[in-house]
Structure formats: structure tokens, C-alpha cells
Design a protein around this motif. Structure first.
Motif, PDB file in Angstrom:
ATOM      1  N   VAL A   1       1.261  -1.270   0.139  1.00 30.18           N
ATOM      2  CA  VAL A   1      -0.052  -0.117   0.011  1.00 30.18           C
ATOM      3  C   VAL A   1       0.626   1.378  -0.302  1.00 30.18           C
ATOM      4  CG1 VAL A   1      -1.634  -1.202   1.488  1.00 30.18           C
ATOM      5  CG2 VAL A   1      -0.300   0.262   2.699  1.00 30.18           C
ATOM      6  N   MET A   2       0.300   2.599  -0.124  1.00 25.45           N
ATOM      7  CA  MET A   2       1.009   3.790  -0.515  1.00 25.45           C
ATOM      8  C   MET A   2       0.630   4.292   0.809  1.00 25.45           C
ATOM      9  SD  MET A   2       2.848   5.076  -3.167  1.00 25.45           S
ATOM     10  CE  MET A   2       4.136   5.733  -2.798  1.00 25.45           C
ATOM     11  N   VAL A   3       2.339   4.795   1.576  1.00 25.26           N
ATOM     12  CA  VAL A   3       2.027   4.970   2.464  1.00 25.26           C
ATOM     13  C   VAL A   3       2.372   6.914   2.786  1.00 25.26           C
ATOM     14  CG1 VAL A   3       2.865   5.351   4.873  1.00 25.26           C
ATOM     15  CG2 VAL A   3       2.706   3.496   3.465  1.00 25.26           C
ATOM     16  N   LEU A   4       1.019   8.090   2.438  1.00 23.69           N
ATOM     17  CA  LEU A   4       1.501   9.236   2.247  1.00 23.69           C
ATOM     18  C   LEU A   4       1.301  10.765   3.140  1.00 23.69           C
ATOM     19  CD1 LEU A   4      -0.875   9.455  -1.106  1.00 23.69           C
ATOM     20  CD2 LEU A   4       2.025   8.478  -0.889  1.00 23.69           C
ATOM     21  N   PRO A   5       2.294  11.118   3.759  1.00 21.30           N
ATOM     22  CA  PRO A   5       2.224  12.439   4.401  1.00 21.30           C
ATOM     23  C   PRO A   5       0.232  13.038   5.146  1.00 21.30           C
ATOM     24  CG  PRO A   5       4.249  12.818   3.051  1.00 21.30           C
ATOM     25  CD  PRO A   5       3.599  11.738   2.660  1.00 21.30           C
ATOM     26  N   GLN A   6      -0.035  13.345   5.871  1.00 24.50           N
ATOM     27  CA  GLN A   6      -1.252  13.705   6.197  1.00 24.50           C
ATOM     28  C   GLN A   6      -1.559  14.742   4.540  1.00 24.50           C
ATOM     29  OE1 GLN A   6      -3.032  14.448   9.822  1.00 24.50           O
ATOM     30  NE2 GLN A   6      -4.793  13.262   9.036  1.00 24.50           N
ATOM     31  N   GLN A   7      -0.900  15.286   4.907  1.00 25.57           N
ATOM     32  CA  GLN A   7      -0.857  16.479   4.138  1.00 25.57           C
ATOM     33  C   GLN A   7      -0.810  16.864   2.607  1.00 25.57           C
ATOM     34  OE1 GLN A   7      -2.603  18.575   5.276  1.00 25.57           O
ATOM     35  NE2 GLN A   7      -2.086  17.882   7.734  1.00 25.57           N
ATOM     36  N   HIS A   8      -0.342  15.228   1.711  1.00 30.18           N
ATOM     37  CA  HIS A   8      -0.231  15.288   0.898  1.00 30.18           C
ATOM     38  C   HIS A   8      -0.587  15.069  -0.129  1.00 30.18           C
ATOM     39  CE1 HIS A   8       0.732  13.213  -3.130  1.00 30.18           C
ATOM     40  NE2 HIS A   8       2.150  13.570  -2.514  1.00 30.18           N
ATOM     41  N   PRO A   9      -1.068  16.004  -1.156  1.00 36.20           N
ATOM     42  CA  PRO A   9      -1.934  16.133  -2.222  1.00 36.20           C
ATOM     43  C   PRO A   9      -2.860  15.644  -2.556  1.00 36.20           C
ATOM     44  CG  PRO A   9      -0.036  17.319  -3.201  1.00 36.20           C
ATOM     45  CD  PRO A   9       0.761  16.494  -2.359  1.00 36.20           C
TER      46      PRO A   9
ATOM     47  N   VAL B   1       7.355   9.419   0.103  1.00 36.65           N
ATOM     48  CA  VAL B   1       6.183   8.440   0.775  1.00 36.65           C
ATOM     49  C   VAL B   1       7.122   7.112   0.456  1.00 36.65           C
ATOM     50  CG1 VAL B   1       5.059  10.006  -1.063  1.00 36.65           C
ATOM     51  CG2 VAL B   1       5.995   8.405  -2.137  1.00 36.65           C
ATOM     52  N   ALA B   2       5.829   6.303   1.452  1.00 38.64           N
ATOM     53  CA  ALA B   2       6.676   4.846   1.161  1.00 38.64           C
ATOM     54  C   ALA B   2       5.980   3.522   0.617  1.00 38.64           C
ATOM     55  CB  ALA B   2       6.300   4.832   2.354  1.00 38.64           C
ATOM     56  N   LEU B   3       5.851   2.588   0.029  1.00 39.02           N
ATOM     57  CA  LEU B   3       5.844   1.047   0.009  1.00 39.02           C
ATOM     58  C   LEU B   3       5.803   0.277   0.735  1.00 39.02           C
ATOM     59  CD1 LEU B   3       6.003   0.701  -3.645  1.00 39.02           C
ATOM     60  CD2 LEU B   3       3.547   1.539  -2.381  1.00 39.02           C
ATOM     61  N   LEU B   4       4.594  -0.131   2.079  1.00 39.94           N
ATOM     62  CA  LEU B   4       4.645  -1.064   2.864  1.00 39.94           C
ATOM     63  C   LEU B   4       3.616  -2.259   2.832  1.00 39.94           C
ATOM     64  CD1 LEU B   4       5.174   1.811   6.136  1.00 39.94           C
ATOM     65  CD2 LEU B   4       6.769   0.236   4.368  1.00 39.94           C
ATOM     66  N   PRO B   5       3.854  -3.097   3.173  1.00 40.73           N
ATOM     67  CA  PRO B   5       2.735  -3.880   3.305  1.00 40.73           C
ATOM     68  C   PRO B   5       1.562  -3.590   3.724  1.00 40.73           C
ATOM     69  CG  PRO B   5       5.016  -5.457   3.489  1.00 40.73           C
ATOM     70  CD  PRO B   5       5.420  -4.021   3.954  1.00 40.73           C
TER      71      PRO B   5
ATOM     72  N   ARG C   1      -0.465   5.743  12.935  1.00 46.01           N
ATOM     73  CA  ARG C   1       0.919   6.849  13.016  1.00 46.01           C
ATOM     74  C   ARG C   1       0.228   7.549  12.510  1.00 46.01           C
ATOM     75  NH1 ARG C   1       3.458  10.348  14.316  1.00 46.01           N
ATOM     76  NH2 ARG C   1       6.242  10.314  14.157  1.00 46.01           N
ATOM     77  N   THR C   2       0.098   9.316  13.788  1.00 45.70           N
ATOM     78  CA  THR C   2      -0.409  10.515  13.108  1.00 45.70           C
ATOM     79  C   THR C   2       0.350  11.292  12.197  1.00 45.70           C
ATOM     80  OG1 THR C   2      -1.010  10.587  15.923  1.00 45.70           O
ATOM     81  CG2 THR C   2      -1.155  12.622  14.525  1.00 45.70           C
ATOM     82  N   GLY C   3      -0.212  11.547  11.419  1.00 44.25           N
ATOM     83  CA  GLY C   3       0.616  12.089  10.441  1.00 44.25           C
ATOM     84  C   GLY C   3       0.742  11.897   8.805  1.00 44.25           C
ATOM     85  N   VAL C   4       0.363  10.245   8.827  1.00 41.62           N
ATOM     86  CA  VAL C   4       0.268   9.618   7.887  1.00 41.62           C
ATOM     87  C   VAL C   4      -0.764   8.629   7.056  1.00 41.62           C
ATOM     88  CG1 VAL C   4       2.528   8.918   8.458  1.00 41.62           C
ATOM     89  CG2 VAL C   4       0.609   7.145   8.997  1.00 41.62           C
ATOM     90  N   VAL C   5      -1.185   8.879   6.241  1.00 39.24           N
ATOM     91  CA  VAL C   5      -2.580   8.169   5.483  1.00 39.24           C
ATOM     92  C   VAL C   5      -1.983   6.998   4.357  1.00 39.24           C
ATOM     93  CG1 VAL C   5      -4.084   9.820   6.251  1.00 39.24           C
ATOM     94  CG2 VAL C   5      -2.897   9.797   3.690  1.00 39.24           C
TER      95      VAL C   5
ATOM     96  N   ILE D   1      -3.241   1.161  -3.975  1.00 35.15           N
ATOM     97  CA  ILE D   1      -2.599   0.890  -5.172  1.00 35.15           C
ATOM     98  C   ILE D   1      -3.634   0.424  -5.599  1.00 35.15           C
ATOM     99  CG2 ILE D   1      -0.504   1.216  -6.875  1.00 35.15           C
ATOM    100  CD1 ILE D   1       0.984   0.700  -4.190  1.00 35.15           C
ATOM    101  N   THR D   2      -4.237   1.440  -7.701  1.00 35.58           N
ATOM    102  CA  THR D   2      -4.990   0.074  -8.793  1.00 35.58           C
ATOM    103  C   THR D   2      -3.942  -0.225  -9.141  1.00 35.58           C
ATOM    104  OG1 THR D   2      -4.841   2.696  -9.683  1.00 35.58           O
ATOM    105  CG2 THR D   2      -5.825   2.801  -8.156  1.00 35.58           C
TER     106      THR D   2
END
Length: 316
Positions: free
Chosen positions: A180-188, A253-257, A265-269, A273-274
Motif C-alpha cells: 500500500v502507499m503510505v503518504l504524509p497526511q498533507q500530501h495532495p 512517501v513509502a510502499l509497505l505491506p 501513526r499520526t501524520g500518515v495515511v 494502489i490501483t
């Protein structure tokens, strides 16, 4: 000078002496019937025991009575037989893998997914087994498996390319899940329910460390290349919580299982991934020549939990 050692005491004779001596009315004939043996045989066994000990255990009047030595010996014999019974029980438990110790290597992915259920089920079934959990990186766990200081480990399947290199290890896949994609919470793109990996071609990436988490590092690179780009790696980290912290700080950003979604974790969503991405496979690994019944019980528990866990995930 020849040293004389005391003769070993026959346990069966000892048991029959105690059985006879514990009767309210000490009677050879009645005791022999209860033991389902001929009376002369029981009488002979008591005599042999007395000869082994060098003392008389019974006074043979019209009725049998314990001698003073017999009374003292009865207490000791009862205690000894109790210990023998305990030793037999412990041996049977050990043979069934119900007591003892098992050393288990764990990592963040197994801890986020199957481990809680594995521990609950195993402790319910085998409460007297000591599980020693060791948080290890790949190189450490592989070395400990090789030198027998670790009984079983959980590893990403990409790490197992050399699993038969020394022809000593076995592995079995116990869980499969997407990245899955791991994004900062404020990412567009954080407000999107799903994302395309190709949209991150120009983004900085936080990758699992190549040296300590080689399988996941390789999977991330493969996923990005299949999406048409090489990841711009700005930082590497060994542990999943560290990767999340770096993403939360908006370093990349990161890709993780998918099991990472169990970490709040506060600050990430986390976003699905399609595109088709490599499947993260978790396997249990152990030595081929480890025949421990405790290990066998643990393997069976992991298999049981794995089937139920996958079924639960599919239903969700």
C-alpha cells in the motif's frame, strides 16, 4: 580393593510393596488378587526386595505387619514413587511438546498481522511452553537459524532466495498481502481513496534498508520500475515505525505491506494502489533437522492461524 555398590531397586517390586503395605488389613492373598498376580509371585517379589535392601520389611506372624524398618522404608518408597510418576509425566509431556522452550524470530510485519493470534492460540494449547520472542533483522535471524540459537523465524519470501543454499532450511508461506502507499497526511493525493503508483514518479521515497530488509527493499524497487520509473530514494530505514515517522515528517512517501495499516501513526495515511504490484509473502523458516515436538506444535498452530487469518481478511 573392589568397591561394592548397592544393588538397584526394582521399581515394580517397590510398587507392589507399597500397594501391599498400604492395605488396611495387610494380606498377601487379597493384595495378589487385586494386582491380578499369583500369591506366590507377590510373596517372592517382597522377599527379593528384602534381600536387595538387606532388611526385613514385614513381620510374618499369622498376619503380616510392617517392621520398624518397613514403616520407615514405606514413607521413603511412597516419596520415591511419587517422584518417578512425576518424571514419567514430565517425559511424556516433553515427548508431546507440551513443556520446554522455543525461540522465535519476529519482525514488524508478522507482529502487525498473525503474531497476536498465534501467541493466543499457542498459549491456550501449550501453557507450559516458554516462547522466547526475538526481534531480529534478516541477517541476524538467518545466522541464528544456521547456528541453532533460533528455532523458527518469519521472513519476507524475497529473502529466501538462498533458503536451500546450505540445504538445511525449510520454509512455508503463511500470509500474502499487497503493498500500500503510505503518504504524509498533507500530501495532495491524501484525500484520494486509491492512488496510482505512477503518480509518484517524481516523489522522494523512503525505502526499507537494503542491508537489513533486503526483500522489502527489492519489492519497492520492482513495483516502481513496473510502474515506469526508478524511485528517488532520499532515506532508508530498518524498522517499519521509523519509515512511518519519516513519512509523517514529510520527507517522502513509502510502499509497505498492507499489515502496516494496523499501526495508527499520526501524520500518515494509507492508500490502496490501483496498479498490479508485487505481493508481499511472509514465510516461516526453520531447520530441516530440527525435530523438536514443540516446534512441530508451533508450526501446526501457525498453519491453523494462517488459514483463519486469510479467511477473515477475505471476508472483510
Amino acid at each position: 580393593m573392589n568397591q561394592e555398590y548397592p544393588k538397584p531397586i526394582n521399581i515394580e517390586r517397590l510398587k507392589r510393596f507399597v500397594f501391599l503395605a498400604e492395605q488396611e488389613d495387610i494380606n498377601l492373598s487379597h493384595a495378589a488378587k487385586k494386582l491380578h498376580i499369583p500369591q506366590p509371585h507377590l510373596s517372592r517379589q517382597i522377599q527379593q526386595l528384602e534381600e536387595e535392601l538387606g532388611v526385613e520389611l514385614f513381620v510374618r506372624n499369622p498376619r503380616l505387619e510392617l517392621t520398624p524398618s518397613g514403616k520407615v522404608f514405606l514413607k521413603k518408597a511412597q516419596h520415591l514413587l511419587g517422584q518417578v510418576e512425576q518424571f514419567q509425566k514430565l517425559s511424556q509431556q516433553a515427548d508431546k511438546g507440551e513443556i520446554g522452550r522455543l525461540s522465535v524470530g519476529v519482525n514488524t510485519s508478522i507482529s502487525n498481522s498473525l503474531l497476536p493470534d498465534i501467541l493466543c492460540v499457542f498459549r491456550q494449547k501449550f501453557p507450559q511452553v516458554d516462547l522466547v520472542l526475538q526481534e531480529l533483522l534478516y541477517k541476524d535471524s538467518r545466522q541464528r537459524l544456521q547456528n541453532r540459537t533460533l528455532d523458527i523465524d518469519f521472513e519476507n519470501l524475497y529473502n529466501l532466495q538462498d533458503v536451500d543454499k546450505h540445504h538445511v532450511l525449510r520454509y512455508e508461506v503463511v500470509n500474502k498481502e499487497p503493498l500500500v502507499m503510505v503518504l504524509p497526511q498533507q500530501h495532495p493525493l491524501a484525500n484520494n481513496s486509491q492512488v496510482q503508483l505512477a503518480d509518484f514518479a517524481n516523489e522522494p521515497f523512503i525505502l526499507p534498508c537494503r542491508e537489513t530488509v533486503p526483500g522489502l527493499h527489492k519489492m519497492t524497487r520492482i513495483a516502481c520500475m513496473e510502474a515506469g520509473f526508478h524511485p528517488n530514494i532520499v532515506q532508508e530505514a530498518a524498522w517499519m515505525p521509523t519509515v512511518l515517522s519519516l513519512v509523517a515528517s514529510e520527507m517522502g512517501v513509502a510502499l509497505l505491506p498492507a499489515n502496516v495499516m494496523n499501526l495508527q501513526r499520526t501524520g500518515v495515511v494509507y492508500r490502496e494502489i490501483t496498479e498490479k504490484v508485487p505481493i508481499f509473502k511472509m514465510a516461516m523458516v526453520w531447520r530441516k533437522d530440527n525435530y523438536s515436538p514443540i516446534l512441530l506444535n508451533f508450526l501446526n498452530v501457525v498453519r491453523y492461524v494462517s488459514v483463519n487469518y486469510i479467511h477473515k481478511i477475505n471476508k472483510a
